[in-house]
Design a protein around this motif. Structure first.
Motif, PDB file in Angstrom:
ATOM      1  N   ARG A  97     -11.872   5.138 -22.482  1.00  0.00           N
ATOM      2  CA  ARG A  97     -10.930   4.728 -23.523  1.00  0.00           C
ATOM      3  C   ARG A  97      -9.788   3.855 -22.997  1.00  0.00           C
ATOM      4  N   GLY A  98     -10.129   2.859 -22.190  1.00  0.00           N
ATOM      5  CA  GLY A  98      -9.120   1.919 -21.729  1.00  0.00           C
ATOM      6  C   GLY A  98      -8.187   2.450 -20.666  1.00  0.00           C
ATOM      7  N   GLN A  99      -8.508   3.579 -20.075  1.00  0.00           N
ATOM      8  CA  GLN A  99      -7.687   4.157 -19.021  1.00  0.00           C
ATOM      9  C   GLN A  99      -8.237   3.741 -17.656  1.00  0.00           C
ATOM     10  N   ILE A 100      -7.339   3.471 -16.712  1.00  0.00           N
ATOM     11  CA  ILE A 100      -7.756   3.217 -15.334  1.00  0.00           C
ATOM     12  C   ILE A 100      -6.858   4.014 -14.396  1.00  0.00           C
ATOM     13  N   ALA A 101      -7.322   4.165 -13.178  1.00  0.00           N
ATOM     14  CA  ALA A 101      -6.532   4.846 -12.156  1.00  0.00           C
ATOM     15  C   ALA A 101      -6.443   3.951 -10.932  1.00  0.00           C
ATOM     16  N   LEU A 102      -5.244   3.867 -10.352  1.00  0.00           N
ATOM     17  CA  LEU A 102      -5.023   3.153  -9.112  1.00  0.00           C
ATOM     18  C   LEU A 102      -4.966   4.193  -8.001  1.00  0.00           C
ATOM     19  N   LEU A 103      -5.974   4.200  -7.148  1.00  0.00           N
ATOM     20  CA  LEU A 103      -6.138   5.261  -6.165  1.00  0.00           C
ATOM     21  C   LEU A 103      -5.787   4.784  -4.766  1.00  0.00           C
ATOM     22  N   SER A 104      -5.206   5.685  -3.982  1.00  0.00           N
ATOM     23  CA  SER A 104      -4.897   5.430  -2.577  1.00  0.00           C
ATOM     24  C   SER A 104      -5.917   6.140  -1.708  1.00  0.00           C
ATOM     25  N   ALA A 140       0.856  -1.170   0.000  1.00  0.00           N
ATOM     26  CA  ALA A 140       0.000   0.000   0.000  1.00  0.00           C
ATOM     27  C   ALA A 140       0.897   1.226   0.000  1.00  0.00           C
ATOM     28  N   GLY A 141       2.112   1.058  -0.460  1.00  0.00           N
ATOM     29  CA  GLY A 141       3.074   2.139  -0.574  1.00  0.00           C
ATOM     30  C   GLY A 141       3.692   2.095  -1.955  1.00  0.00           C
ATOM     31  N   PRO A 142       5.013   2.114  -2.057  1.00  0.00           N
ATOM     32  CA  PRO A 142       5.656   2.179  -3.364  1.00  0.00           C
ATOM     33  C   PRO A 142       5.656   0.882  -4.144  1.00  0.00           C
ATOM     34  N   GLY A 143       5.353  -0.265  -3.510  1.00  0.00           N
ATOM     35  CA  GLY A 143       5.309  -1.520  -4.268  1.00  0.00           C
ATOM     36  C   GLY A 143       6.301  -2.531  -3.757  1.00  0.00           C
ATOM     37  N   SER A 144       5.901  -3.791  -3.752  1.00  0.00           N
ATOM     38  CA  SER A 144       6.795  -4.841  -3.308  1.00  0.00           C
ATOM     39  C   SER A 144       6.902  -5.895  -4.393  1.00  0.00           C
ATOM     40  N   THR A 145       8.084  -6.409  -4.620  1.00  0.00           N
ATOM     41  CA  THR A 145       8.306  -7.376  -5.675  1.00  0.00           C
ATOM     42  C   THR A 145       7.815  -8.751  -5.260  1.00  0.00           C
ATOM     43  N   VAL A 146       7.150  -9.434  -6.184  1.00  0.00           N
ATOM     44  CA  VAL A 146       6.661 -10.780  -5.915  1.00  0.00           C
ATOM     45  C   VAL A 146       7.798 -11.768  -6.096  1.00  0.00           C
ATOM     46  N   GLU A 147       8.086 -12.559  -5.055  1.00  0.00           N
ATOM     47  CA  GLU A 147       9.203 -13.496  -5.129  1.00  0.00           C
ATOM     48  C   GLU A 147       8.762 -14.946  -5.075  1.00  0.00           C
ATOM     49  N   GLY A 148       7.552 -15.228  -4.622  1.00  0.00           N
ATOM     50  CA  GLY A 148       7.105 -16.610  -4.533  1.00  0.00           C
ATOM     51  C   GLY A 148       5.639 -16.687  -4.223  1.00  0.00           C
ATOM     52  N   GLU A 149       5.031 -17.821  -4.528  1.00  0.00           N
ATOM     53  CA  GLU A 149       3.607 -17.966  -4.300  1.00  0.00           C
ATOM     54  C   GLU A 149       3.282 -19.324  -3.699  1.00  0.00           C
ATOM     55  N   ALA A 190      -2.174  11.536   0.841  1.00  0.00           N
ATOM     56  CA  ALA A 190      -0.777  11.935   0.646  1.00  0.00           C
ATOM     57  C   ALA A 190      -0.182  11.285  -0.602  1.00  0.00           C
ATOM     58  N   TYR A 191      -0.871  10.270  -1.133  1.00  0.00           N
ATOM     59  CA  TYR A 191      -0.373   9.553  -2.303  1.00  0.00           C
ATOM     60  C   TYR A 191      -1.166   9.960  -3.539  1.00  0.00           C
ATOM     61  N   ARG A 192      -0.456  10.213  -4.628  1.00  0.00           N
ATOM     62  CA  ARG A 192      -1.096  10.614  -5.868  1.00  0.00           C
ATOM     63  C   ARG A 192      -1.609   9.388  -6.627  1.00  0.00           C
ATOM     64  N   PRO A 193      -2.664   9.556  -7.428  1.00  0.00           N
ATOM     65  CA  PRO A 193      -3.178   8.450  -8.238  1.00  0.00           C
ATOM     66  C   PRO A 193      -2.140   7.972  -9.259  1.00  0.00           C
ATOM     67  N   SER A 253      -0.534   3.647   2.314  1.00  0.00           N
ATOM     68  CA  SER A 253      -1.262   4.441   1.328  1.00  0.00           C
ATOM     69  C   SER A 253      -2.756   4.141   1.296  1.00  0.00           C
ATOM     70  N   MET A 254      -3.185   3.004   1.891  1.00  0.00           N
ATOM     71  CA  MET A 254      -4.615   2.703   1.907  1.00  0.00           C
ATOM     72  C   MET A 254      -5.246   2.983   3.262  1.00  0.00           C
ATOM     73  N   GLU A 255      -4.522   3.633   4.156  1.00  0.00           N
ATOM     74  CA  GLU A 255      -5.107   4.018   5.434  1.00  0.00           C
ATOM     75  C   GLU A 255      -6.159   5.107   5.210  1.00  0.00           C
ATOM     76  N   PRO A 256      -7.247   5.097   5.989  1.00  0.00           N
ATOM     77  CA  PRO A 256      -7.493   4.225   7.153  1.00  0.00           C
ATOM     78  C   PRO A 256      -8.184   2.906   6.807  1.00  0.00           C
ATOM     79  N   THR A 257      -8.505   2.677   5.536  1.00  0.00           N
ATOM     80  CA  THR A 257      -9.246   1.456   5.171  1.00  0.00           C
ATOM     81  C   THR A 257      -8.431   0.205   5.447  1.00  0.00           C
ATOM     82  N   LEU A 258      -7.190   0.187   4.971  1.00  0.00           N
ATOM     83  CA  LEU A 258      -6.269  -0.925   5.186  1.00  0.00           C
ATOM     84  C   LEU A 258      -4.997  -0.388   5.811  1.00  0.00           C
TER      85      LEU A 258
END
Length: 210
Positions: free
Chosen positions: A175-182, A91-100, A186-189, A132-137
Protein backbone atom coordinates in the motif's frame (compact mmCIF):
# COMPACT_ATOMS: atom_id res chain seq x y z
CA UNK A 1 28.62 34.81 -19.99
CA UNK A 2 30.08 32.53 -22.66
CA UNK A 3 27.92 29.44 -23.05
CA UNK A 4 29.51 26.03 -22.61
CA UNK A 5 28.67 23.02 -24.78
CA UNK A 6 25.88 21.79 -22.50
CA UNK A 7 24.05 25.12 -22.48
CA UNK A 8 24.46 25.59 -26.22
CA UNK A 9 23.11 22.09 -26.81
CA UNK A 10 20.08 22.70 -24.59
CA UNK A 11 19.27 25.92 -26.47
CA UNK A 12 19.66 24.18 -29.82
CA UNK A 13 17.44 21.27 -28.79
CA UNK A 14 14.76 23.63 -27.47
CA UNK A 15 14.79 25.52 -30.77
CA UNK A 16 14.65 22.30 -32.81
CA UNK A 17 11.69 21.00 -30.78
CA UNK A 18 10.03 24.44 -30.82
CA UNK A 19 9.70 24.54 -27.04
CA UNK A 20 10.67 27.37 -24.72
CA UNK A 21 13.02 27.19 -21.75
CA UNK A 22 10.07 28.21 -19.58
CA UNK A 23 8.10 25.19 -20.76
CA UNK A 24 11.07 22.91 -20.14
CA UNK A 25 11.49 24.42 -16.67
CA UNK A 26 7.90 23.57 -15.80
CA UNK A 27 8.42 20.07 -17.24
CA UNK A 28 11.00 19.36 -14.53
CA UNK A 29 8.90 20.97 -11.81
CA UNK A 30 10.85 24.22 -11.53
CA UNK A 31 9.79 27.84 -11.78
CA UNK A 32 9.49 29.26 -15.30
CA UNK A 33 12.82 31.12 -15.20
CA UNK A 34 14.91 28.18 -13.88
CA UNK A 35 16.48 27.05 -17.17
CA UNK A 36 16.79 30.61 -18.42
CA UNK A 37 18.96 31.34 -15.38
CA UNK A 38 20.87 28.09 -15.92
CA UNK A 39 21.68 29.04 -19.50
CA UNK A 40 22.18 32.80 -19.24
CA UNK A 41 23.45 33.29 -15.68
CA UNK A 42 25.13 29.96 -14.97
CA UNK A 43 22.98 29.16 -11.94
CA UNK A 44 22.77 26.32 -11.17
CA UNK A 45 26.16 25.45 -12.60
CA UNK A 46 25.01 21.91 -13.45
CA UNK A 47 21.61 20.29 -13.90
CA UNK A 48 20.51 17.72 -11.33
CA UNK A 49 20.61 14.07 -12.37
CA UNK A 50 16.83 13.60 -12.37
CA UNK A 51 16.26 16.87 -14.25
CA UNK A 52 18.75 15.84 -16.94
CA UNK A 53 17.03 12.48 -17.32
CA UNK A 54 13.58 14.04 -17.78
CA UNK A 55 14.84 16.66 -20.24
CA UNK A 56 16.84 14.12 -22.25
CA UNK A 57 13.85 11.80 -22.53
CA UNK A 58 11.55 14.64 -23.60
CA UNK A 59 14.05 16.04 -26.11
CA UNK A 60 14.88 12.60 -27.49
CA UNK A 61 18.62 12.63 -26.80
CA UNK A 62 21.08 10.73 -24.62
CA UNK A 63 21.42 12.21 -21.15
CA UNK A 64 25.19 12.53 -21.67
CA UNK A 65 24.50 15.46 -24.01
CA UNK A 66 23.26 17.44 -21.01
CA UNK A 67 25.61 16.13 -18.33
CA UNK A 68 29.17 16.91 -19.35
CA UNK A 69 30.40 13.32 -18.90
CA UNK A 70 32.40 12.19 -21.90
CA UNK A 71 34.22 9.30 -23.50
CA UNK A 72 37.94 9.88 -24.03
CA UNK A 73 40.94 7.95 -25.27
CA UNK A 74 44.08 7.14 -23.29
CA UNK A 75 46.99 5.67 -25.27
CA UNK A 76 44.59 4.37 -27.89
CA UNK A 77 42.25 2.73 -25.38
CA UNK A 78 38.78 4.21 -24.88
CA UNK A 79 37.66 5.21 -21.40
CA UNK A 80 34.58 6.86 -19.97
CA UNK A 81 34.80 9.61 -17.37
CA UNK A 82 31.95 9.45 -14.84
CA UNK A 83 31.43 12.75 -12.97
CA UNK A 84 32.15 12.81 -9.25
CA UNK A 85 30.06 15.21 -7.19
CA UNK A 86 31.02 16.83 -3.86
CA UNK A 87 28.00 15.31 -2.15
CA UNK A 88 27.93 12.93 0.77
CA UNK A 89 25.13 10.38 1.06
CA UNK A 90 24.86 9.81 4.77
CA UNK A 91 24.85 6.31 6.16
CA UNK A 92 24.02 7.91 9.49
CA UNK A 93 21.57 10.65 10.46
CA UNK A 94 21.64 12.44 7.08
CA UNK A 95 23.58 15.16 5.34
CA UNK A 96 22.12 18.23 3.68
CA UNK A 97 22.63 18.65 -0.05
CA UNK A 98 24.34 21.97 -0.75
CA UNK A 99 25.54 21.68 -4.35
CA UNK A 100 25.80 19.41 -7.33
CA UNK A 101 28.80 20.63 -9.32
CA UNK A 102 31.21 17.94 -10.50
CA UNK A 103 34.66 18.16 -8.86
CA UNK A 104 36.36 15.38 -10.77
CA UNK A 105 35.62 12.00 -12.27
CA UNK A 106 36.16 8.26 -12.07
CA UNK A 107 37.44 6.57 -15.21
CA UNK A 108 35.93 3.27 -16.34
CA UNK A 109 36.38 0.93 -19.26
CA UNK A 110 33.38 1.10 -21.62
CA UNK A 111 33.57 -2.68 -21.98
CA UNK A 112 33.32 -3.15 -18.21
CA UNK A 113 30.33 -0.81 -18.06
CA UNK A 114 28.61 -2.73 -20.87
CA UNK A 115 29.33 -6.06 -19.16
CA UNK A 116 27.65 -4.69 -16.03
CA UNK A 117 24.68 -3.47 -18.04
CA UNK A 118 25.42 0.16 -17.12
CA UNK A 119 24.96 3.24 -19.30
CA UNK A 120 27.56 6.00 -18.71
CA UNK A 121 25.08 8.87 -19.05
CA UNK A 122 23.05 7.51 -16.13
CA UNK A 123 26.01 7.29 -13.73
CA UNK A 124 27.58 9.60 -11.17
CA UNK A 125 29.82 9.11 -8.13
CA UNK A 126 29.53 10.44 -4.58
CA UNK A 127 30.96 9.63 -1.14
CA UNK A 128 29.44 7.80 1.83
CA UNK A 129 29.50 9.26 5.33
CA UNK A 130 28.59 7.43 8.53
CA UNK A 131 28.46 3.82 9.69
CA UNK A 132 24.83 2.71 9.34
CA UNK A 133 25.53 0.68 6.18
CA UNK A 134 28.53 -1.18 7.60
CA UNK A 135 29.90 -3.65 6.76
CA UNK A 136 28.57 -3.26 3.19
CA UNK A 137 29.49 0.42 2.87
CA UNK A 138 31.94 2.19 5.13
CA UNK A 139 32.58 5.82 5.95
CA UNK A 140 34.62 7.35 3.12
CA UNK A 141 33.65 4.81 0.46
CA UNK A 142 32.98 6.20 -3.01
CA UNK A 143 29.87 4.81 -4.65
CA UNK A 144 28.68 4.72 -8.24
CA UNK A 145 25.01 5.65 -8.52
CA UNK A 146 22.83 4.74 -11.49
CA UNK A 147 20.01 7.23 -12.00
CA UNK A 148 16.67 5.52 -11.49
CA UNK A 149 14.84 4.86 -14.77
CA UNK A 150 11.47 5.17 -13.05
CA UNK A 151 10.91 1.52 -12.09
CA UNK A 152 11.28 1.09 -8.34
CA UNK A 153 13.12 -2.01 -7.20
CA UNK A 154 14.66 -3.18 -3.99
CA UNK A 155 18.37 -2.83 -3.25
CA UNK A 156 20.79 -0.19 -1.97
CA UNK A 157 19.81 3.27 -3.19
CA UNK A 158 20.67 6.91 -2.70
CA UNK A 159 17.49 8.77 -1.75
CA UNK A 160 16.51 12.25 -0.71
CA UNK A 161 14.34 12.14 2.42
CA UNK A 162 13.27 15.06 4.55
CA UNK A 163 15.77 17.36 2.85
CA UNK A 164 18.77 15.08 3.29
CA UNK A 165 20.65 12.65 1.09
CA UNK A 166 20.79 9.09 2.43
CA UNK A 167 22.19 5.77 1.25
CA UNK A 168 19.97 2.96 2.47
CA UNK A 169 18.66 -0.45 1.53
CA UNK A 170 15.21 0.13 0.09
CA UNK A 171 12.39 -2.34 0.81
CA UNK A 172 9.02 -1.97 -0.89
CA UNK A 173 6.08 -2.79 1.35
CA UNK A 174 2.34 -2.89 0.84
CA UNK A 175 0.00 0.00 0.00
CA UNK A 176 2.63 2.54 -1.00
CA UNK A 177 4.77 2.00 2.08
CA UNK A 178 8.56 1.60 1.91
CA UNK A 179 11.29 1.09 4.46
CA UNK A 180 14.80 2.54 4.42
CA UNK A 181 16.97 -0.11 6.05
CA UNK A 182 20.48 0.04 7.49
CA UNK A 183 22.84 -2.93 7.31
CA UNK A 184 24.17 -1.94 10.73
CA UNK A 185 21.61 -3.39 13.15
CA UNK A 186 22.24 -0.55 15.62
CA UNK A 187 20.08 1.65 13.39
CA UNK A 188 16.31 1.29 13.24
CA UNK A 189 14.41 1.19 9.92
CA UNK A 190 12.87 4.38 8.58
CA UNK A 191 9.30 3.65 7.51
CA UNK A 192 7.60 6.14 5.24
CA UNK A 193 5.28 6.73 2.32
CA UNK A 194 6.68 6.24 -1.16
CA UNK A 195 5.74 9.82 -2.01
CA UNK A 196 7.91 11.13 0.83
CA UNK A 197 11.10 9.79 -0.75
CA UNK A 198 12.87 10.89 -3.93
CA UNK A 199 14.88 7.98 -5.27
CA UNK A 200 18.06 9.43 -6.80
CA UNK A 201 19.49 6.15 -8.01
CA UNK A 202 20.68 2.62 -7.30
CA UNK A 203 24.17 1.94 -5.93
CA UNK A 204 25.94 -0.31 -8.43
CA UNK A 205 29.63 -0.18 -7.38
CA UNK A 206 31.81 0.95 -4.52
CA UNK A 207 35.44 1.89 -3.98
CA UNK A 208 37.02 2.21 -0.55
CA UNK A 209 40.24 2.13 1.42
CA UNK A 210 41.48 -1.14 2.93
Amino acid sequence: MELDATRRRLLALAEERRVSLSQLSRLIGKNASYLQQFVRKGSPRKLEVNDRAVLAQFLGVAEVELSGSQEISVEGEPWVDIPRFPLEASAGPGSTVEGEDAVGSFRFSPRWLRDQGLQPHRLSAIAVRGDSMEPTLRDGDEILVEASPGTLREGIHVVRFDGTLLVKRLEVRHRGQIALLSDNTAYRPIECELGDVEVIGRVVWKSGRL
